[in-house]
Design a protein around this motif. Structure first.
Motif, short mmCIF file in Angstrom:
data_model
loop_
_atom_site.label_atom_id
_atom_site.label_comp_id
_atom_site.label_asym_id
_atom_site.label_seq_id
_atom_site.Cartn_x
_atom_site.Cartn_y
_atom_site.Cartn_z
N TYR A 271 30.19 32.26 55.15
CA TYR A 271 30.27 32.11 56.60
C TYR A 271 28.91 32.44 57.20
N LEU A 272 28.50 31.63 58.20
CA LEU A 272 27.23 31.86 58.87
C LEU A 272 27.36 32.95 59.92
N ILE A 273 26.54 33.97 59.80
CA ILE A 273 26.48 35.05 60.77
C ILE A 273 25.31 34.80 61.71
N GLU A 274 25.53 34.94 62.99
CA GLU A 274 24.48 34.85 63.99
C GLU A 274 24.33 36.24 64.62
N GLN A 275 23.54 37.06 63.97
CA GLN A 275 23.45 38.49 64.29
C GLN A 275 22.48 38.73 65.43
N ILE A 276 22.99 39.28 66.53
CA ILE A 276 22.14 39.63 67.66
C ILE A 276 21.49 40.98 67.38
N CYS A 277 20.18 40.99 67.38
CA CYS A 277 19.43 42.17 66.96
C CYS A 277 19.14 43.08 68.16
N ASP A 278 18.49 44.21 67.90
CA ASP A 278 18.26 45.19 68.96
C ASP A 278 17.09 44.76 69.86
N GLU A 279 16.75 45.62 70.80
CA GLU A 279 15.76 45.28 71.81
C GLU A 279 14.33 45.63 71.41
N SER A 280 14.14 46.05 70.17
CA SER A 280 12.80 46.47 69.74
C SER A 280 11.90 45.29 69.41
N GLY A 281 12.50 44.18 69.01
CA GLY A 281 11.73 43.05 68.53
C GLY A 281 11.47 43.11 67.04
N GLU A 282 11.61 44.29 66.47
CA GLU A 282 11.38 44.49 65.02
C GLU A 282 12.56 45.25 64.42
N ASP A 283 13.76 44.77 64.68
CA ASP A 283 14.97 45.39 64.19
C ASP A 283 14.97 45.41 62.66
N PRO A 284 14.99 46.59 62.04
CA PRO A 284 14.96 46.66 60.58
C PRO A 284 16.23 46.18 59.90
N THR A 285 17.30 45.96 60.69
CA THR A 285 18.55 45.48 60.10
C THR A 285 18.69 43.97 60.17
#
Length: 365
Positions: A271-285
């Motif tokens: 399944y394709l995940i479209e993961q919204i990342c954090d506000e840092s711009g460099e989300d390590p996850t």
């Protein structure tokens, strides 16, 4: 039921309840007004990635008339207003009007050099060597900056936006680009918001490289808050130029907000995940959690081909007998549709030369 069967059932349940992103499912591709309040809209992303793919069309006649193999589907009804080709620098962009969403769309093409591998290798060594005008301590790379600001693209794009807004009104502007085109799209969106004072500017890029330091990224997101950077799996380009977290003031730094596309699943259930990342711009996850080592992942986004139709020289084919164009002494070409005249008259525009004769012939630049 055996163990394998139970594992499949558990995997299906997890995939159904997993919070993927905001937005509707794939069955309804129409863009609705209520979607505009979301951080990331899956439907809009699937529309805009098709615009980003279409710019790689080699035949400008097909692109200008919106009849290319990559035109249509979710972008049906789109009207091209202007195509700009900077032959000297191998750059291209187009501007047009979309019926759904009702917006001006600006699209920049990515690299079309002899080898995409050579271009990617060059990204490793790009230095922060230009102070961004008007913003103390904000640093960018002069090549990224100049590709938009110091070529024929910027004046032609601004002119096309201005004349389109005179006709269509104060409709939103969406700037799009893939790869190097994403870098140019970013500078364009910032230019529109800051230097041109335009509101309702949205940016969405696919697989773009880093373009500035942390100070620049903070400044950017303040000026263009409606920004999404889509990355894909192990795509190598978003990892470049490199980010060194030990030297935060001296390194490149992405601006937010990233949406990382990647597959999860068990066995044949993917399944394709479209993961919204954090506000840092460099989300390590997000994409930084994996190794950026894939050119293949760079050339496909949301199932859409992002590869140029031909690699090599900036060879562009067009039919001069049917397209309204202007060419400067350097060979740079602008195809421009007189939207003001077209709206009031239902006649086609035929380009004439200086003697008033009709231009004919099919050529390649």
């Amino acid at each position: 039921m055996d163990q394998r069967g139970w594992l499949k059932i558990i995997a299906l349940i997890l995939l159904c309840i997993l919070p993927l992103s905001q937005g509707r499912g794939l069955g309804d591709f129409r863009f609705k007004k209520e979607d505009s309040n979301q951080i990331y809209n899956r439907t809009l992303a699937r529309i805009l990635v098709e615009y980003a793919s279409a710019v790689y069309t080699m035949d400008l006649t097909e692109l200008f008339t919106w009849t290319c193999s990559r035109c249509g589907d979710l972008t049906e009804g789109f009207e091209v207003v202007e195509i700009i080709v900077d032959v000297q620098n191998c750059l291209q962009a187009y501007v047009g009007v979309s019926p759904d969403p009702n917006a001006i769309i600006i699209v920049f093409r990515g690299t079309q050099e002899n080898s995409i591998q050579n271009w990617i290798e060059d990204l490793f060594w790009k230095q922060l060597d230009l102070n961004y005008p008007g913003m103390p301590d904000a640093m960018v790379h002069h090549g990224f900056y100049s590709a938009y600001h110091n070529t024929t693209l910027r004046p032609a794009v601004l002119r096309a936006v201005e004349k389109t807004r005179k006709l269509k009104g104060d409709i939103p502007i969406i700037v799009v680009g893939h790869s190097m085109g994403g870098a140019m799209a970013s500078f364009c969106a910032l230019d529109l918001a800051v230097n041109q004072g335009m509101e309702k500017v949205k940016l969405m890029t696919f697989g773009q490289p880093r373009i500035g330091n942390a100070v620049f990224s903070s400044y950017f997101i303040e000026q263009v808050p409606d920004t999404i950077r889509v990355t894909h799996a192990h795509d190598i380009v978003p990892h470049l130029p490199p980010y060194y977290h030990y030297f935060p003031q001296k390194t490149y730094h992405h601006f937010p907000r990233e949406v990382w596309l990647h597959d999860v699943g068990l066995g044949s259930l993917v399944y394709l995940i479209e993961q919204i990342c954090d506000e840092s711009g460099e989300d390590p996850t997000c994409s930084r959690s994996v190794t950026g080592n894939s050119v293949k992942d760079h050339l496909v986004y949301l199932g859409v081909n992002m590869k140029a139709e031909t690699w090599g020289s900036c060879r562009i084919v067009m039919d001069y007998s049917v397209l309204p164009y202007q060419m400067d002494l350097a060979g740079n070409v602008v195809l421009s549709k007189d939207v003001m005249r077209q709206e009031s008259e239902s006649q086609s525009i035929i380009q004439l030369d200086k003697k008033g004769s009709r231009v004919s012939g099919t050529s390649a630049i």
